[in-house]
Design a protein around this motif. Structure first.
Motif, mmCIF file in Angstrom:
data_model
loop_
_atom_site.group_PDB
_atom_site.id
_atom_site.type_symbol
_atom_site.label_atom_id
_atom_site.label_comp_id
_atom_site.label_asym_id
_atom_site.label_seq_id
_atom_site.Cartn_x
_atom_site.Cartn_y
_atom_site.Cartn_z
ATOM 1 N N HIS A 61 0.881 -1.358 0.104
ATOM 2 C CA HIS A 61 -0.074 -0.025 0.099
ATOM 3 C C HIS A 61 0.826 1.307 0.043
ATOM 4 O O HIS A 61 0.571 2.234 -0.671
ATOM 5 N N GLU A 62 1.902 1.296 0.815
ATOM 6 C CA GLU A 62 2.702 2.371 1.083
ATOM 7 C C GLU A 62 3.680 2.656 -0.491
ATOM 8 O O GLU A 62 3.774 3.961 -0.887
ATOM 9 N N CYS A 71 -5.999 6.153 -3.880
ATOM 10 C CA CYS A 71 -6.631 5.185 -3.042
ATOM 11 C C CYS A 71 -6.102 3.816 -3.554
ATOM 12 O O CYS A 71 -5.544 3.449 -4.595
ATOM 13 N N VAL A 72 -6.102 2.981 -2.431
ATOM 14 C CA VAL A 72 -5.550 1.472 -2.550
ATOM 15 C C VAL A 72 -6.721 0.488 -2.512
ATOM 16 O O VAL A 72 -7.571 0.678 -1.693
ATOM 17 N N ALA A 108 -3.238 4.559 4.617
ATOM 18 C CA ALA A 108 -3.848 5.812 4.020
ATOM 19 C C ALA A 108 -3.808 7.095 5.100
ATOM 20 O O ALA A 108 -3.532 8.201 4.627
ATOM 21 N N ASP A 109 -4.038 6.685 6.203
ATOM 22 C CA ASP A 109 -4.135 7.825 7.424
ATOM 23 C C ASP A 109 -2.715 8.499 7.355
ATOM 24 O O ASP A 109 -2.674 9.663 7.725
ATOM 25 N N ARG A 119 -6.631 10.295 1.675
ATOM 26 C CA ARG A 119 -6.506 9.033 0.594
ATOM 27 C C ARG A 119 -7.689 8.101 0.999
ATOM 28 O O ARG A 119 -8.067 8.258 2.205
ATOM 29 N N TRP A 120 -8.066 6.992 0.065
ATOM 30 C CA TRP A 120 -9.216 6.355 0.776
ATOM 31 C C TRP A 120 -8.715 5.004 0.556
ATOM 32 O O TRP A 120 -7.761 4.539 -0.284
ATOM 33 N N VAL A 121 -9.709 4.130 0.783
ATOM 34 C CA VAL A 121 -9.630 2.674 0.877
ATOM 35 C C VAL A 121 -10.695 2.161 0.082
ATOM 36 O O VAL A 121 -11.894 2.284 0.345
#
Length: 361
Positions: A61-62, A71-72, A108-109, A119-121
């Motif tokens: 994710h990073e 977003c991921v 994301a946070d 950022r979103w999930v």
């Protein structure tokens, strides 16, 4: 930002600009060579890594967030009844879904805290390994299991539910209805995105044309429809054109890095970062896409190029012309009749049956 405000911001972003999602997850995890112990002796079950090696999952994710994506998708593609059932752990659907969403939420946070950009999930809900249309699994059991997964994703902090890589319209409906039930139970309001997979043959795995998919799925109240997996962007163009002409809801596209080429070292995806970025920019301009990303074979480098190319673009307004109709599993039939009379009949064989010929005379 509160959870409700964050989810509302995602809806606004999808309505006003191009949102960029991530790329492949499985190959990124496998490249880190997790051990059999990491898999809890369930080799290949990537979702187990959500609890045994969250550091590996978070690193993926990073890497995508560092490439600039908005977003991921969670590492929960296989956190469903049939996929986990093959490992004899179907009771862990909610647990692994919640853990996967929590890891993505933390990443994301953390990035949002650095620069203030939200950022979103996206909570990934994959197709599983059984097709209800072929009788492999019953609809109700599948729907209820998808509800468990959706509840886990939402509890872990997902901002949207992504029903992806769907191959069977009945399986897709089960996932959407399961997602809707979860939203009702939890009193949540997040977008439900559906991404169907059209093979190189021009239809979904069971033979459904893109028109049949749109006619069957849009009335379920989904917030977005699009394509992912199976092919590269070149093979997706005509299907996106149909959606752009007829879909009332926004559109998405997450292609593979081209069609895989089998080599002595396994499958190789030939499409480079620049080519993917070129295609996605064209799709945004021609078809008004709101969400773009990548699927199999795509890497942070691919998505970095996409981000650079579509950053600042506003999807042009579409003028869809929905076509009322009904759909079978295979195709849609518009509710449209020509001005000429409509004849309905059956061809008969008067030469092969003496009795029929005499009756007809």
């Amino acid at each position: 930002m509160t959870e409700a405000a964050r989810r509302s911001a995602l809806r606004e972003a999808l309505a006003t600009r191009v949102v960029v999602a991530d790329g492949a997850m499985g190959t990124m995890l496998q490249a880190q060579e997790p051990t059999l112990e990491d898999f809890q002796q369930l080799e290949g079950c990537n979702e187990v890594l959500n609890v045994t090696r969250p550091d590996l999952v978070r690193s993926v994710h990073e890497a995508y967030f560092a490439a600039g994506v908005d977003c991921v998708a969670t590492n929960t593609f296989g956190a469903n009844l049939t996929a986990l059932g093959e490992y004899d752990i179907p009771e862990r659907i909610a647990e692994l879904s919640r853990a996967g969403a929590r890891i993505a939420r933390q990443a994301a946070d953390a990035f949002a805290a650095r620069d203030g950009r939200t950022r979103w999930v996206l909570g990934s809900m994959g197709p599983g390994t059984k097709l209800p249309t072929l009788g492999h699994v019953t609809y109700g059991v599948l729907r209820d299991a998808y509800q468990q997964g959706a509840e886990g994703l939402l509890a872990g902090g997902a901002d949207a539910l992504l029903v992806e890589t769907t191959q069977d319209l009945l399986q897709t409906k089960a996932a959407v209805h399961g997602a809707r039930r979860a939203l009702t139970v939890l009193g949540a309001d997040v977008p439900v995105i559906v991404s169907v997979t059209v093979e190189a043959t021009g239809t979904m795995l069971l033979g459904s044309e893109i028109g049949a998919a749109l006619t069957a799925l849009e009335p379920l109240g989904i917030d977005m429809i699009g394509l992912n997996c199976a092919t590269g962007p070149a093979e997706m163009s005509e299907h996106l054109r149909h959606l752009a002409r007829h879909a009332r809801v926004p559109l998405s596209c997450m292609p593979n890095a081209g069609l895989p080429v089998l080599t002595k070292d396994g499958a190789h995806y030939p499409l480079g970062a620049r080519e993917l970025a070129d295609a996605q920019e064209t799709f945004v301009r021609d078809y008004g896409l709101s969400l773009v990303g990548g699927c199999c074979g795509t890497t942070p480098e691919h998505l970095r190029a996409v981000v650079e190319r579509v950053r600042g673009l506003t999807p042009p307004p579409r003028d869809p012309r929905p076509e009322p109709g009904a759909a079978s599993l295979y195709q849609t039939v518009p509710f449209r009749q020509d001005t000429s009379y409509l004849a309905i009949g059956e061809r008969t064989n008067a030469n092969g049956s003496k009795k029929f010929r005499e009756a007809m005379l």
